[in-house]
Design a protein around this motif. Sequence first.
Motif, PDB file in Angstrom:
ATOM      1  N   ALA A 129       0.851  -1.187   0.000  1.00 20.12           N
ATOM      2  CA  ALA A 129       0.000   0.000   0.000  1.00 20.12           C
ATOM      3  C   ALA A 129       0.886   1.235   0.000  1.00 20.12           C
ATOM      4  O   ALA A 129       1.762   1.385   0.854  1.00 20.12           O
ATOM      5  N   LEU A 130       0.664   2.125  -0.961  1.00 17.79           N
ATOM      6  CA  LEU A 130       1.436   3.345  -1.109  1.00 17.79           C
ATOM      7  C   LEU A 130       0.520   4.557  -0.966  1.00 17.79           C
ATOM      8  O   LEU A 130      -0.693   4.449  -1.192  1.00 17.79           O
ATOM      9  N   PRO A 131       1.065   5.721  -0.601  1.00 18.73           N
ATOM     10  CA  PRO A 131       0.242   6.927  -0.599  1.00 18.73           C
ATOM     11  C   PRO A 131      -0.397   7.125  -1.962  1.00 18.73           C
ATOM     12  O   PRO A 131       0.230   6.861  -2.996  1.00 18.73           O
ATOM     13  N   ASN A 132      -1.635   7.601  -1.976  1.00 17.72           N
ATOM     14  CA  ASN A 132      -2.402   7.642  -3.214  1.00 17.72           C
ATOM     15  C   ASN A 132      -1.728   8.466  -4.308  1.00 17.72           C
ATOM     16  O   ASN A 132      -1.878   8.163  -5.488  1.00 17.72           O
ATOM     17  N   ALA A 133      -0.991   9.485  -3.932  1.00 15.75           N
ATOM     18  CA  ALA A 133      -0.387  10.373  -4.929  1.00 15.75           C
ATOM     19  C   ALA A 133       0.980   9.884  -5.404  1.00 15.75           C
ATOM     20  O   ALA A 133       1.666  10.599  -6.145  1.00 15.75           O
ATOM     21  N   SER A 134       1.384   8.697  -5.011  1.00 14.45           N
ATOM     22  CA  SER A 134       2.710   8.192  -5.382  1.00 14.45           C
ATOM     23  C   SER A 134       2.844   8.076  -6.902  1.00 14.45           C
ATOM     24  O   SER A 134       1.962   7.556  -7.579  1.00 14.45           O
ATOM     25  N   SER A 135       3.965   8.579  -7.420  1.00 11.58           N
ATOM     26  CA  SER A 135       4.256   8.469  -8.854  1.00 11.58           C
ATOM     27  C   SER A 135       5.210   7.304  -9.048  1.00 11.58           C
ATOM     28  O   SER A 135       6.399   7.408  -8.742  1.00 11.58           O
TER      29      SER A 135
END
Length: 389
Positions: free
Chosen positions: A176-182
Amino acid sequence: MKYALQYLRSAETICGLYDGSVPLAAFLKQYFQQHKKFGSKDRRYISQLCYSYYRLGRALTDLSFSERTRIALFLCLEEPGSWTEIITGDWLSQWDREAAKRFSFVREQYPSLSAETVFPCFDAISERFDKQPFVLSHFIQPDLFIRIRPGHEKTVRSQLAAADIAYREYPPNSLALPNASSIDKLLNIDQECVIQDLSSQRTGELLAKTESKTPLAVWDCCAASGGKSLLAWDTLHHPVQLTVSDLRASIIANLRKRFQAAGVQPRSIFTADLTQPVSLPQTFDLVICDAPCSGSGTWGRTPEQLFFFSREKILHYTGLQERITKNVLPYVKHNGYLLYITCSVFTAENEDIVARLEAGAMKTVDTVWLKGYSDRADSMFASLLQRMD
């Protein structure tokens, strides 16, 4: 924030124009393309206001846009951040990181606020989902989830660490990554990892129950983006003879490209309208039916649906589900399996459809209600049935 009130006025203009006929993300993109005066920071803040506004669903619609948005921000944010020009006074002193406590505070000021007014068709939600925490989860943006494909575990983790991207792990291979992760330029999407919600990944637990010692003939009949096809390819340990179909030719074209990038070689891929009877040359050990549905378990990502969804649409989707399952059942082998999946929380689209299947030739092997709201993920339903006639 210097321009908070200007952002609020811009958000009010946008929401006044928006009618829910297209996804909010698409509408915002088009609006900002037509109004180039907004910089990237402006677009980010205005979009946050719009999304927050719709996370209140149909609650408190008698209030002004500014008041309703102030309440929405209070409910959506764990801390006020840059919005202290809009949220002031006693509300700041009452801020708590727990959404449930913020919700209780707002209810003291506005008694008409309730889970029932936030979430449309609240009474249609399956009793197997915990309704209050489920509804409250819609004030929180879900995370971005990836599934690491076999053999790339070390590479993906090391690349994320090198880019200083924090993540939570869900064994064996979900992150799970922060939603805004590029991550598009950081990782080889589809080759090294697949972008796929945690609950969607967990349907693989039912896939594993279809294992045999011989190659499996698998038909992903409503493939859409192909996530379940890739999951089956990676999850089933014996060779998979994969057949894939979808209603839309554009989806099939995208699937071909995606499978090529992923190194997946389907045996057959074609367009089909499964609301009508079809003629196929073979039967299958496993049919995956990720059916078209209301998407009510994913509205944390598309909160505009909380505002615009109507009860009539449930009837529309259950009609599709009944026709599709009826038309694919003849292609499930004797002792073969049907994996029925929706990203809905409504009983009519889930348990009721399974009950109709059980009234025929199908026996339920296992059913799961995937409660993603405890993990900042989507909520889903999946039932594995076996053909016994």
